[in-house]
Enzyme design. Structure first.
Site, mmCIF file in Angstrom:
data_model
loop_
_atom_site.group_PDB
_atom_site.id
_atom_site.type_symbol
_atom_site.label_atom_id
_atom_site.label_comp_id
_atom_site.label_asym_id
_atom_site.label_seq_id
_atom_site.Cartn_x
_atom_site.Cartn_y
_atom_site.Cartn_z
ATOM 1 N N ILE A 158 0.833 -1.204 0.000
ATOM 2 C CA ILE A 158 0.000 0.000 0.000
ATOM 3 C C ILE A 158 0.865 1.250 0.000
ATOM 4 O O ILE A 158 0.674 2.158 -0.813
ATOM 5 C CB ILE A 158 -0.954 0.000 1.211
ATOM 6 C CG1 ILE A 158 -1.947 -1.164 1.110
ATOM 7 C CG2 ILE A 158 -1.713 1.332 1.295
ATOM 8 C CD1 ILE A 158 -2.786 -1.372 2.354
ATOM 9 N N ASP A 177 10.539 3.222 6.931
ATOM 10 C CA ASP A 177 10.258 1.804 7.099
ATOM 11 C C ASP A 177 11.346 1.176 7.954
ATOM 12 O O ASP A 177 12.498 1.637 7.954
ATOM 13 C CB ASP A 177 10.190 1.099 5.739
ATOM 14 C CG ASP A 177 9.394 -0.193 5.795
ATOM 15 O OD1 ASP A 177 8.256 -0.203 5.311
ATOM 16 O OD2 ASP A 177 9.909 -1.181 6.346
ATOM 17 N N THR A 231 -5.109 5.522 7.161
ATOM 18 C CA THR A 231 -6.008 4.484 6.659
ATOM 19 C C THR A 231 -5.524 3.112 7.127
ATOM 20 O O THR A 231 -5.906 2.092 6.553
ATOM 21 C CB THR A 231 -6.073 4.510 5.116
ATOM 22 O OG1 THR A 231 -4.746 4.413 4.588
ATOM 23 C CG2 THR A 231 -6.720 5.781 4.610
ATOM 24 N N ALA A 232 -4.674 3.090 8.160
ATOM 25 C CA ALA A 232 -4.072 1.826 8.622
ATOM 26 C C ALA A 232 -4.792 1.314 9.872
ATOM 27 O O ALA A 232 -5.706 0.495 9.772
ATOM 28 C CB ALA A 232 -2.590 2.026 8.869
ATOM 29 N N ARG A 233 -4.423 1.811 11.046
ATOM 30 C CA ARG A 233 -5.060 1.420 12.314
ATOM 31 C C ARG A 233 -5.106 2.629 13.235
ATOM 32 O O ARG A 233 -4.138 3.383 13.354
ATOM 33 C CB ARG A 233 -4.286 0.286 12.992
ATOM 34 C CG ARG A 233 -4.421 -1.070 12.304
ATOM 35 C CD ARG A 233 -5.831 -1.640 12.422
ATOM 36 N NE ARG A 233 -5.957 -2.941 11.803
ATOM 37 C CZ ARG A 233 -6.343 -3.148 10.549
ATOM 38 N NH1 ARG A 233 -6.601 -2.117 9.755
ATOM 39 N NH2 ARG A 233 -6.463 -4.380 10.077
ATOM 40 N N ASP A 257 -9.651 7.212 8.472
ATOM 41 C CA ASP A 257 -10.578 6.127 8.154
ATOM 42 C C ASP A 257 -10.604 5.099 9.273
ATOM 43 O O ASP A 257 -11.417 4.189 9.252
ATOM 44 C CB ASP A 257 -10.153 5.460 6.837
ATOM 45 C CG ASP A 257 -11.140 4.395 6.388
ATOM 46 O OD1 ASP A 257 -12.345 4.700 6.303
ATOM 47 O OD2 ASP A 257 -10.704 3.251 6.126
ATOM 48 N N GLU A 262 -13.896 1.358 17.103
ATOM 49 C CA GLU A 262 -14.654 1.502 15.858
ATOM 50 C C GLU A 262 -16.071 0.935 15.913
ATOM 51 O O GLU A 262 -16.746 0.869 14.891
ATOM 52 C CB GLU A 262 -13.865 0.874 14.704
ATOM 53 C CG GLU A 262 -12.588 1.643 14.417
ATOM 54 C CD GLU A 262 -11.807 1.107 13.236
ATOM 55 O OE1 GLU A 262 -12.121 -0.015 12.767
ATOM 56 O OE2 GLU A 262 -10.887 1.805 12.773
ATOM 57 N N HIS A 283 -13.799 3.195 8.478
ATOM 58 C CA HIS A 283 -12.961 2.050 8.090
ATOM 59 C C HIS A 283 -13.470 1.390 6.805
ATOM 60 O O HIS A 283 -13.793 0.201 6.765
ATOM 61 C CB HIS A 283 -12.906 1.016 9.227
ATOM 62 C CG HIS A 283 -11.653 0.185 9.184
ATOM 63 N ND1 HIS A 283 -11.070 -0.351 10.321
ATOM 64 C CD2 HIS A 283 -10.865 -0.206 8.150
ATOM 65 C CE1 HIS A 283 -9.991 -1.042 9.980
ATOM 66 N NE2 HIS A 283 -9.854 -0.970 8.670
ATOM 67 N N ILE A 284 -13.505 2.167 5.747
ATOM 68 C CA ILE A 284 -14.048 1.684 4.471
ATOM 69 C C ILE A 284 -13.021 1.702 3.344
ATOM 70 O O ILE A 284 -13.341 1.332 2.211
ATOM 71 C CB ILE A 284 -15.273 2.528 4.042
ATOM 72 C CG1 ILE A 284 -14.878 4.008 3.906
ATOM 73 C CG2 ILE A 284 -16.424 2.348 5.016
ATOM 74 C CD1 ILE A 284 -15.940 4.872 3.258
#
Length: 309
Positions: A158, A177, A231-233, A257, A262, A283-284
């Site tokens: 991603i 990373d 958009t991960a966690r 997201d 949640e 979370h979509i």
């Protein structure tokens, strides 16, 4: 071969298309979770005490308790990239392969990330919402993304795709990373990247090392007026510190997201959701027909390789 599919009926309908389910049925006897909840270890065993393979959604795990009861199990396949609630030591002891399907959701999540960034930077939703209420907001000058620096935290499938898409928009990606990656853009430590970035986007898994990765201290290091995309966690971010930074204007905005909690009731009460400079969604990001098909097909291919041995 006995195949236990742990997805709830709703998840199965959404995440495991008929074509891939039919392929599973040709590979063996498929036992499906009939309940609307994720299975406990005892329910796993009772539902299919002689399962050869378990194909699991993101929540149901595998513990020593189950392996002691079912020595037939050969493999546990996570339909997705993040492997949670699995006793890896016990799996190794009992000779159970643990597999996942990395990259299955890379396309929709990366597209969603860039779409959220564009909507946030261009203030699209406030104008849209106002028009729906019969109001016309005066135009405001918004910054361009051209030439802006984006820190991509996590360079898996991603993150790398997000970096490429943003580079095509004329942005300047920098990577963060834990592993060395071959990239066409510079990589550096997170703390250094936060100081330089106009936008920070998160694409790492949640574990003990990454929980609260964006701590209060690190949020304080971010460039004034920067944007955060997650958009991960949700638990990667100190939400209280993020809230304060957004309210005080130290950060210009966030597209979120994912959240630490949640469930619908908790999500509706989250203070971040109500901030005008937050673009929030439930979370979509990973939802697309093609991605679910790819992901389910990857599970099928794992099973084919197992049956071929």
């Amino acid at each position: 071969m006995n195949i236990l599919l742990t997805h709830t009926p709703q998840e199965r309908e959404e995440l495991f298309p008929d074509e891939q389910l039919a392929q599973l049925l040709r590979l063996g006897k498929v036992v499906c979770n009939p309940f609307s909840h994720h299975l406990s270890q005892l329910e796993l065993y009772r539902l299919c005490p002689e399962a050869d393979v378990i194909v699991s959604e993101w929540e149901t795990g595998l513990e020593r308790q189950y392996l002691m009861q079912n020595p037939r199990l050969k493999a546990f396949i996570r339909s997705g990239v993040e492997i949670r609630n699995v006793d890896f030591a016990a799996c190794e002891e009992y000779g159970v392969q643990v597999l996942n399907t990395p990259g299955g959701f890379a396309v929709p999540v990366s597209e969603f990330t860039v779409a959220a960034l564009l909507c946030l930077q261009k203030s699209i939703f406030p104008y849209c919402s106002a028009l729906k209420e019969g109001k016309v907001l005066p135009p405001q000058r918004t910054p361009e993304l051209l030439g802006k620096t984006i820190a991509v935290v996590g360079l898996g499938f991603i993150g790398m795709r997000v970096a490429r898409l943003c580079k095509d928009l004329g942005m300047l990606p920098i990577g963060v990373d834990v592993a060395e990656r071959e990239t066409s853009f510079p990589c550096m430590a997170l703390d250094e990247a936060l100081i330089q970035a106009d936008v920070v986007t998160l694409h790492v898994e949640l574990n003990q090392r990454t929980k609260n990765l964006l701590s209060r201290e690190r949020i304080g290091r971010m460039k004034k007026g920067a944007l955060l995309i997650n958009t991960a966690r949700g638990a990667l971010v100190d939400e209280e510190a993020l809230y304060e930074a957004l309210v005080e204007g130290r950060l210009a905005g966030a597209a979120l997201d994912v959240f630490s909690e949640e469930a619908p009731a908790e999500l509706a009460e989250n203070k971040l959701v109500r901030l005008p400079n937050v673009l929030s969604t439930p979370h979509i990001a990973g939802y697309s027909y093609e991605a679910h098909q790819r992901n389910a097909q990857a599970c099928v291919e794992h099973l084919r390789r197992l049956t071929a041995r």
